[in-house]
Design a protein around this motif. Structure first.
Motif, PDB file in Angstrom:
ATOM      1  N   LYS A 113       0.893  -1.148   0.136  1.00 24.93           N
ATOM      2  CA  LYS A 113       0.191   0.055   0.114  1.00 24.93           C
ATOM      3  C   LYS A 113       0.787   1.305   0.041  1.00 24.93           C
ATOM      4  CE  LYS A 113      -1.763  -1.525   3.766  1.00 24.93           C
ATOM      5  NZ  LYS A 113      -1.237  -2.802   3.555  1.00 24.93           N
ATOM      6  N   THR A 114       1.780   1.584   0.776  1.00 25.07           N
ATOM      7  CA  THR A 114       2.663   2.525   1.254  1.00 25.07           C
ATOM      8  C   THR A 114       3.338   2.952  -0.290  1.00 25.07           C
ATOM      9  OG1 THR A 114       2.459   2.005   3.453  1.00 25.07           O
ATOM     10  CG2 THR A 114       4.356   4.006   2.417  1.00 25.07           C
ATOM     11  N   THR A 115       4.001   1.897  -0.770  1.00 29.72           N
ATOM     12  CA  THR A 115       4.760   2.104  -2.206  1.00 29.72           C
ATOM     13  C   THR A 115       4.009   2.232  -3.349  1.00 29.72           C
ATOM     14  OG1 THR A 115       6.082   0.125  -1.275  1.00 29.72           O
ATOM     15  CG2 THR A 115       6.389   0.689  -3.586  1.00 29.72           C
ATOM     16  N   ALA A 136      -1.875   7.593   7.370  1.00 28.93           N
ATOM     17  CA  ALA A 136      -2.786   7.464   8.096  1.00 28.93           C
ATOM     18  C   ALA A 136      -2.609   5.949   8.890  1.00 28.93           C
ATOM     19  CB  ALA A 136      -4.280   7.533   7.629  1.00 28.93           C
ATOM     20  N   ASP A 137      -1.303   5.351   8.626  1.00 33.46           N
ATOM     21  CA  ASP A 137      -1.049   4.293   9.601  1.00 33.46           C
ATOM     22  C   ASP A 137      -0.356   4.507  10.799  1.00 33.46           C
ATOM     23  OD1 ASP A 137      -0.069   1.864  10.386  1.00 33.46           O
ATOM     24  OD2 ASP A 137       1.093   1.269   8.462  1.00 33.46           O
ATOM     25  N   VAL A 138      -0.824   4.576  11.856  1.00 33.46           N
ATOM     26  CA  VAL A 138      -0.272   4.843  13.026  1.00 33.46           C
ATOM     27  C   VAL A 138       0.110   3.634  13.786  1.00 33.46           C
ATOM     28  CG1 VAL A 138      -1.750   7.073  13.273  1.00 33.46           C
ATOM     29  CG2 VAL A 138      -2.489   4.778  14.325  1.00 33.46           C
ATOM     30  N   THR A 145       7.405   7.465   8.689  1.00 31.93           N
ATOM     31  CA  THR A 145       8.652   7.898   7.824  1.00 31.93           C
ATOM     32  C   THR A 145       9.012   7.234   6.666  1.00 31.93           C
ATOM     33  OG1 THR A 145       9.477   7.519  10.219  1.00 31.93           O
ATOM     34  CG2 THR A 145      11.102   7.934   8.468  1.00 31.93           C
ATOM     35  N   GLN A 146       8.497   6.111   6.640  1.00 33.54           N
ATOM     36  CA  GLN A 146       8.410   5.203   5.064  1.00 33.54           C
ATOM     37  C   GLN A 146       7.714   6.202   3.924  1.00 33.54           C
ATOM     38  OE1 GLN A 146       6.323   1.628   5.003  1.00 33.54           O
ATOM     39  NE2 GLN A 146       7.366   1.160   2.779  1.00 33.54           N
ATOM     40  N   LEU A 147       6.672   6.565   4.450  1.00 36.20           N
ATOM     41  CA  LEU A 147       5.907   7.185   3.301  1.00 36.20           C
ATOM     42  C   LEU A 147       6.521   8.832   2.992  1.00 36.20           C
ATOM     43  CD1 LEU A 147       3.198   7.220   1.808  1.00 36.20           C
ATOM     44  CD2 LEU A 147       1.897   8.584   3.402  1.00 36.20           C
ATOM     45  N   VAL A 188      -4.896   8.429   0.497  1.00 38.32           N
ATOM     46  CA  VAL A 188      -4.616   8.054   2.047  1.00 38.32           C
ATOM     47  C   VAL A 188      -4.062   6.808   2.119  1.00 38.32           C
ATOM     48  CG1 VAL A 188      -5.826   7.904   4.077  1.00 38.32           C
ATOM     49  CG2 VAL A 188      -6.631   9.782   2.652  1.00 38.32           C
ATOM     50  N   ASP A 189      -2.776   6.660   2.708  1.00 40.73           N
ATOM     51  CA  ASP A 189      -2.359   5.143   3.035  1.00 40.73           C
ATOM     52  C   ASP A 189      -2.621   4.936   4.417  1.00 40.73           C
ATOM     53  OD1 ASP A 189      -0.297   3.314   3.107  1.00 40.73           O
ATOM     54  OD2 ASP A 189       1.092   4.481   4.014  1.00 40.73           O
ATOM     55  N   THR A 190      -3.229   3.762   4.488  1.00 35.54           N
ATOM     56  CA  THR A 190      -3.688   3.282   5.650  1.00 35.54           C
ATOM     57  C   THR A 190      -2.830   2.025   6.070  1.00 35.54           C
ATOM     58  OG1 THR A 190      -5.353   1.721   4.624  1.00 35.54           O
ATOM     59  CG2 THR A 190      -6.203   3.766   5.121  1.00 35.54           C
TER      60      THR A 190
HETATM   61 MG   LIG Z   1       2.475   0.700   4.567  1.00 33.85          MG
END
Ligand SMILES: [Mg+2]
Ligand SMILES: Nc1nc2c(ncn2[C@@H]2O[C@H](COP(=O)(O)OP(=O)(O)OP(=O)(O)O)[C@@H](O)[C@H]2O)c(=O)[nH]1
Ligand SMILES: Nc1nc2c(ncn2[C@@H]2O[C@H](COP(=O)(O)OP(=O)(O)OP(=O)(O)O)[C@@H](O)[C@H]2O)c(=O)[nH]1
Ligand SMILES: [Mg+2]
Lengths: 306, 308
Positions: A113-115, A136-138, A145-147, A188-190
């Motif tokens: 997802k993030t990528t 939005a990934d807590v 940081t990745q995003l 939105v990255d979840t």
């Molecule tokens: Mg991710």
């Protein structure tokens, strides 16, 4: 494995070469090979069954086109049906009549997802949009940081509020931030989650209600096996997803999960991810994946020449 | 909650699966070909793959004939025994250095759970009183180093790290000297996710392996291949190539807290003789358990238990 199946398929179909009309037994033998090819590609067993039945119906008793051998004819039918099942032609993204367009990316842990969020942002920018990425990934360590690192690489802004805020609120605030920045697309990255995790699935529903996204895209790892059916079913039931992005197709998987997901949800596969490098996503081509699932690109090549 | 319970919980929520339908054939009353066809299909639906599904069904048929079993309720048990048999071949023990630090390399394709499994293993061994050092050998993926560092902080162990883009072999080199000077017992080396069909990335892995071998003779004491339970038949190809390149000594199956059964592990163990050593059951550091073939098979066949 690839070549092996392809040649066994050719062999099985080759037996039909001299026939002018396809009989039930001819087709039966060919269907056995097709079934194996689909199973080896991770197409869901139930889907395989339905699919093979349908192809059999079409193939039996059919007069053979002059230019094709009966075997080739079966392959052609299989390929047509597969392509059709995966949605025919490429689908487009829903855009908001009044910006910003909001896209939520959802899926299992580690699906990509993030990528993909970063790749999607790049794709939008290529088409002259101004995207904003929202973290939005807590939960996952260093997800934000990745995003941020990816956003920086491709020079696209990333909105975050740390890890102690409700992700629903982060998404809402992200939209406000987009308006402030003049961004017309919000991605939105979840966090990754299991489809059976009620609490986290509920979080997504709440987010969806709060930000009314134009697209809810399920990110699916192309290497997924038979469980793709549960995953897709559950995500679709709870979120009415609008499309699918298939990742990691740069591997040697045959990607049968795609067929399963499409068959189960009816949602189109909109894009594919082909690597770790942040590049624009590729538009999905049902016909190419159909060949890949069957492991018979060369057989099709032969038919095209015929 | 044990492995079995977690598994069951996942299963309860997935009745639509073919495994749920197995109840059908044990109620049918008669053992015939339909029963075995259903069994084959159920195995295929659990990612066992065609060859191993056929093989398992054949094992059950044979056991049924030999033991003159007539009650179909017995079949799940026979199937479970066949699975346990298939899974129990290779040695599941973890290997350690006789003296000095032990080094374990953790490898696998992208996103399967390598870094998280390292955190879990570190936690597990720290609890056993070992001093653990983590080597941030994924210098490629965005924030991979930060991810491992955050885990290190939570668990309370040192993380040897370079900056993003650095040579991962150099990180491993440094981790070995750090372990020596700090008297650590165990070095757990994270590596970047890589698809097995990418020759350059597999060469890089071979190089990391070589540096470990050279700098710490006898190491790596374990090369753990991490497989995601949701993966289908492609896992066979993953296991084959990783085994060829870095001589995999054990498998960690992750994400078994979902509905996926990890059935592809059966053909892998059968064909490649690599032992499954650990299972991952969640995203937290204590969500790791040693592999138990019977619990694994039993969880897959949980209907057998319910039929009792
Ligand atoms: Mg991710
Ligand atoms: N080879 C390949 N790797 C990919 C692709 N997409 C993502 N990845 C890799 O897969 C791994 C997981 O990707 P992420 O983007 O972190 O996945 P995620 O779904 O955000 O993961 P969680 O947030 O933990 O649920 C990373 O190593 C990515 O580099 C792809 O198309 N091909
Ligand atoms: N539900 C569940 N999630 C897991 C498990 N193990 C790992 N995860 C999640 O899977 C995602 C990927 O885990 P990572 O440890 O980052 O995977 P990785 O193999 O190191 O990924 P790359 O380094 O990007 O190749 C994260 O969201 C983890 O929290 C597990 O046993 N169960
Ligand atoms: Mg990692």
């Amino acid at each position: 494995m690839f070549e092996g199946l392809s040649s066994s398929l050719q062999k099985a179909l080759g037996k039909l070469r001299s026939k002018g009309k396809l009989t039930e037994e001819d087709v039966q033998a060919a269907m056995r090979e097709v079934r194996l090819a689909l199973l080896a590609a991770d197409v869901n067993v139930k889907v395989v069954k339905q699919f093979v039945d349908r192809v059999r119906e079409r193939a039996v008793g059919q007069d053979v086109q002059k230019s094709l051998t009966p075997g080739q004819q079966v392959v052609k039918i299989v390929h047509e049906e597969l392509t059709e099942l995966m949605g025919g032609s490429a689908a487009r993204l829903n855009m908001a009549p009044k910006p910003p367009t909001v896209v939520m990316l959802v899926g299992l842990q580690g699906a990509g997802k993030t990528t993909t969020a970063a790749k999607l942002a790049l794709s939008f920018r290529k088409h002259d949009h101004r995207p904003l990425l929202v973290a939005a990934d807590v939960y996952r360590p260093a997800a934000i940081t990745q995003l941020q690192v990816l956003g920086k690489q491709i020079d696209i802004p990333v909105f975050e509020m740390g890890t102690s805020v409700d992700p629903v609120r982060i998404a809402q605030q992200g939209i406000a931030e987009a308006t402030r920045l003049g961004a017309d697309v919000v991605i939105v990255d979840t966090a990754g989650r299991l489809h059976i995790d009620e609490q986290l699935m509920d979080e997504l529903s709440r987010m969806q209600q709060a930000v009314t996204p134009n697209e809810v895209l399920l990110v699916v790892d192309a290497m997924t096996g038979q469980d793709a059916v549960h995953v897709a079913e559950t995500f679709h039931e709870q979120l009415s997803i609008t499309g699918v992005i298939l990742t990691k197709l740069d591997g040697d998987t045959r990607g049968g999960a795609a067929l399963t997901v499409r068959a189960v949800t009816g949602c189109p596969i909109k894009f594919t991810g082909m690597g770790e490098k942040i590049e624009p996503l590729e538009v999905f081509h049902p016909d190419r994946l159909a060949s890949r699932i069957l492991g018979m690109g060369d057989v099709l090549g032969l038919i095209e020449k015929a | 909650m044990g492995l079995f319970d977690k598994f069951r919980k996942g299963l309860e929520k997935s009745r639509t699966g073919l495994w749920g339908r197995l109840g059908g054939w044990i109620q049918g009353g008669k053992i015939d070909d339909t029963v075995y066809d259903e069994m084959e299909e159920a195995l295929l639906a659990a990612d066992v793959g065609f060859d191993t599904a056929i093989w398992l069904v054949e094992q059950v048929r044979r056991a049924q004939r030999q033991n003159r079993v007539t009650d179909p309720k017995e079949l799940p048990r026979l199937l479970m025994d066949a699975m346990v048999d298939a899974l129990s071949g290779p040695d599941p023990q973890m290997h350690f250095a006789e003296s000095g630090p032990t080094l374990m390399l953790v490898v696998g394709v992208n996103g399967v759970g390598k870094t998280t499994s390292i955190a879990k293993l570190a936690h597990y061994y720290q609890q056993q009183g070992k001093k653990v050092i983590l080597a941030a050998g994924d210098t490629f993926r965005a924030a991979a180093i930060e991810q491992l560092t955050e885990w290190g902080g939570r668990i309370g162990c040192d993380v040897v790290r370079h900056s993003q883009g650095a040579d991962p072999a150099a990180v491993v080199f440094d981790a070995i000297s750090a372990a020596r000077s700090r008297n650590a017992d165990l070095i757990l080396c994270d590596t970047a996710g890589r698809l097995h069909n990418k020759a350059n990335l597999m060469n890089e892995l071979a190089k990391i392996h070589k540096v470990a071998e050279r700098e710490l003779p006898g190491s790596p004491h374990e090369v753990l291949l991490v497989l995601d339970a949701v993966t289908g038949q492609n896992a066979l190809s993953q296991a084959k190539v990783f085994q060829e390149v870095v001589n995999v000594s054990g498998i960690v199956v992750t994400k078994l807290d979902g509905t996926a059964k990890g059935g592809v592990v059966l053909p892998i163990v059968r064909e490649r003789q690599i032992a499954v050593k650990w299972v991952g059951l969640g995203e937290q550091m204590d969500d790791l358990e040693p592999f138990d073939a019977r619990a694994f098979a039993q969880a897959i066949c949980s209907y057998a238990d319910e039929a009792e």
